[in-house]
Write a protein that holds these residues in place. Structure first.
Motif: not given
Length: 203
Positions: A1, A30, A32, A76, A193, A196-197, A199-201, A203
């Protein structure tokens, strides 16, 4: 990420950059990969309105925006930070925004990426909301998802925006460094934070 931070301040490494670094450091903690770009250290010419990008997804100007736009495509998430200058973003930030036109006119190259907003200002209630809205509109035009950080507990503010205003004493305005705005720092940590959250969701 990858999360890219873009600082539109005319003063590299100062208050706006400090808040941006808080968000990027939180994201890096986290996991990234992060990078901070100081627009004041880049050669970015003005868009001339040649309209070449109306036919092909490219810009006729060869300067540092070429590299910056490639980094934006690879990222991202993108955090754009700007001081509030006369009730809006800095001219340097707006010029950067104008130059991304070629990423939108033929194909929306930034569609689906995550956007974050940081602003700084001298006085409270003096146009910073407009500056934040300008960045939000920029992300919206590029069809990006926008993160609006909110620390837990009572509402503390509108967003990740630092102020030099420290109240009044004996009828005189008290000033502080942006780095001493604890509320802004907390918002920036949450922003990192949340980026990151999100971007993960997505992805």
């Amino acid at each position: 990420m990858k999360i890219l931070g873009i600082n539109g301040s005319h003063r590299a490494g100062k208050g706006t950059a400090g808040l941006l670094k808080i968000a990027l450091d939180e994201a890096a903690a986290l996991g990234a990969e992060t990078e901070l770009i100081e627009l004041s250290e880049c050669d970015i010419q003005f868009c001339t309105g040649c309209n070449r990008c109306m036919a092909k997804p490219c810009c006729s100007i060869d300067d540092d925006m070429t590299t910056i736009m490639e980094k934006m495509k690879e990222a991202d998430g993108i955090i754009v930070a700007s001081p509030n200058y006369f009730s809006d973003v800095s001219a340097r930030t707006k010029n950067f925004m104008d130059r991304t036109r070629c990423m939108h006119m033929v194909e929306n190259a930034l569609k689906g990426k995550v956007g974050g907003i940081i602003t700084t200002t001298g006085l409270n209630n003096c146009g910073v909301e407009h500056a934040m809205a300008t960045i939000e509109r920029f992300f919206t035009i590029h069809e990006m998802w926008i993160v609006h950080p909110r620390p837990e507990g009572p509402v503390l503010g509108f967003g990740a925006s630092g102020s030099q205003w420290a109240g009044r004493e004996d009828g005189k305005v008290k000033w502080r460094r942006i780095s001493d705005d604890d509320v802004a720092a907390e918002f920036c940590q949450v922003l990192g934070r949340d980026m990151v959250e999100a971007c993960k969701k997505l992805a």
